[in-house]
Design an enzyme around this catalytic site. Structure first.
Site, PDB file in Angstrom:
ATOM      1  N   TYR A 160       0.817  -1.212   0.000  1.00 10.00           N
ATOM      2  CA  TYR A 160       0.000   0.000   0.000  1.00 10.00           C
ATOM      3  C   TYR A 160       0.854   1.266   0.000  1.00 10.00           C
ATOM      4  O   TYR A 160       0.375   2.341  -0.369  1.00 10.00           O
ATOM      5  CB  TYR A 160      -0.942   0.020   1.202  1.00 10.00           C
ATOM      6  N   LYS A 208       3.315 -15.353   2.542  1.00 13.58           N
ATOM      7  CA  LYS A 208       3.244 -16.100   1.277  1.00 13.58           C
ATOM      8  C   LYS A 208       4.672 -16.441   0.861  1.00 13.58           C
ATOM      9  O   LYS A 208       5.135 -16.120  -0.232  1.00 13.58           O
ATOM     10  CB  LYS A 208       2.516 -15.263   0.218  1.00 13.58           C
ATOM     11  N   ASP A 240      -3.175 -18.114   1.846  1.00 17.55           N
ATOM     12  CA  ASP A 240      -4.328 -18.772   1.250  1.00 17.55           C
ATOM     13  C   ASP A 240      -4.890 -19.852   2.177  1.00 17.55           C
ATOM     14  O   ASP A 240      -6.104 -19.997   2.334  1.00 17.55           O
ATOM     15  CB  ASP A 240      -3.988 -19.344  -0.128  1.00 17.55           C
ATOM     16  N   ASP A 264      -5.453  -6.852   5.741  1.00 23.38           N
ATOM     17  CA  ASP A 264      -6.657  -6.192   5.264  1.00 23.38           C
ATOM     18  C   ASP A 264      -7.708  -7.237   4.895  1.00 23.38           C
ATOM     19  O   ASP A 264      -8.889  -7.145   5.273  1.00 23.38           O
ATOM     20  CB  ASP A 264      -6.305  -5.322   4.059  1.00 23.38           C
ATOM     21  N   ASP A 268     -11.203  -8.844   7.398  1.00 18.60           N
ATOM     22  CA  ASP A 268     -12.584  -8.757   6.918  1.00 18.60           C
ATOM     23  C   ASP A 268     -13.245 -10.132   6.889  1.00 18.60           C
ATOM     24  O   ASP A 268     -14.449 -10.256   7.129  1.00 18.60           O
ATOM     25  CB  ASP A 268     -12.630  -8.117   5.530  1.00 18.60           C
TER      26      ASP A 268
END
Length: 374
Positions: A160, A208, A240, A264, A268
């Site tokens: 970001y 990852k 994942d 992020d 959620d």
């Protein structure tokens, strides 16, 4: 935070010992931001008065409404106010009317700007399911009953904020850079380990590393600093798989630490396990525990102005502010207990499962919680 609560107990006398003139800046923003901020402010005013806390409140524009007035989503006056405030309460920003603005003028840039300017690198997102809301969760009761996990997201680095970023001159391609330094990883890692020590002494680091060099470094640094916390059991999980495990067996997790992008997304996912994203607060802290507190739900322009927004996430964010930035654990607990009291009586906002006759509007839910507090 200790497991099963956002706040720890403290002697009532400690509350009064810590009375100081604190300044809170409220940034309502766009969409449902002003609506939930109104209810959060009601609760803050209530405890401010009943406990004689001496908190003063100021407001300033941010996001789309600030762009309309100042031509930028994070005006200088707002940033100056944020820098001097002891705690910041943030509503939400964004809406379709600003979607066609240049990237640097979009409302969401205000949020990233505040995080960067105030160095709010540690984002704490608890996912705690009220025992009164098991029916509202998307998973079976046995999967989520007594759910209490905490996602710690690195907030000022990663893709970001990484440079270079942009769009090619031809417009045929775009690019972003995912980058982390050892220092950035270590400081969020230490927050996570120290938090895990106060809970169940287990920490899952998500990355990852099978694909990304950034994640290889992340895993190496987290593993290295784990030597300083031998009482905490560290595990690693690919992002994942972590997403799958959150909906398969969420109670296997206690504290999760991860980077900006993965945090992020995962937070959620965790939000929906609790029945509604309208139930989830968050704290974004710097090294001095100065924080910006906000519900995670966003501006929800489709329900703006209809009284349908759930203010509980915003009110829980106030409770987190009182705890983390002001060290008022007793007052923070009283807010949480009042929310549980209202839910135990069957009252719900429209995003939660429950009897239609006990459905409350945004302001009605805020009023009920204030009544419990009193």
């Amino acid at each position: 935070p200790p497991r099963s609560t956002l706040s720890s107990s403290s002697a009532a006398s400690d509350v009064y010992k810590r009375q100081t003139n604190k300044q809170v800046l409220i940034l309502p923003g766009d969409g449902i931001g002003p609506e939930v901020c109104n209810e959060a402010e009601k609760v803050l005013n209530c405890v401010n008065s009943s406990h004689n806390l001496g908190i003063s409140i100021e407001k300033s524009g941010v996001g789309g409404v600030a762009y309309e007035e100042f031509g930028k989503p994070l005006p200088v006056v707002t940033l100056k106010a944020a820098k001097v405030a002891d705690g910041i309460f943030f509503g939400a920003v964004g809406g379709p009317e600003w979607d066609n603005l240049d990237y640097n003028l979009r409302p969401e840039r205000a949020l990233l700007g505040l995080r960067s300017e105030l160095d709010l690198f540690a984002n704490l997102r608890p996912a705690i399911l009220s025992k009164y809301l098991c029916d509202s969760s998307s998973l079976k009761t046995e999967k989520v009953e007594d759910l209490d996990l905490l996602i710690i997201r690195e907030l000022t680095g990663g893709i970001y904020f990484g440079e270079p970023r942009g769009t090619s001159d031809s417009g045929d391609s775009a690019f972003n850079t995912m980058i982390y330094s050892k220092k950035e990883i270590e400081r969020i890692g230490r927050v996570a380990f120290e938090t895990a020590q106060k809970r169940n002494k287990t920490l899952c680091s998500v990355d990852k590393a099978n694909v990304l060099e950034v994640s290889v470094l992340w895993r190496e640094v987290i593993t290295d600093i784990s030597k300083d916390y031998p009482d905490v059991e560290l595990s690693h999980m690919l992002v994942d798989n972590a997403a799958m495990q959150l909906v398969k067996d969420p109670k296997q997790f206690d504290v999760v630490v991860t980077g900006n992008l993965f945090g992020d997304i995962l937070s959620d996912i965790a939000a929906m396990l609790t029945g509604s994203i309208g139930m989830l607060p968050s704290a974004s802290l710097n090294s001095k525990n100065k924080g910006m507190y906000e519900p995670v739900h966003g501006s929800a322009p489709d329900i703006s102005g209809k009284g349908l927004a759930n203010p509980i996430a915003a009110i829980l964010s106030v409770a987190m502010m009182l705890k983390y930035s002001f060290d008022l654990n007793e007052v923070s607990s009283s807010i949480e207990n009042s929310i549980q009291g209202v839910l135990s009586e069957g009252y719900r906002t429209y995003d939660l499962e429950g009897a239609l006759e006990k459905k409350l509007s945004t302001s009605e839910m805020g009023n009920k919680i204030v009544e419990k507090l009193k």
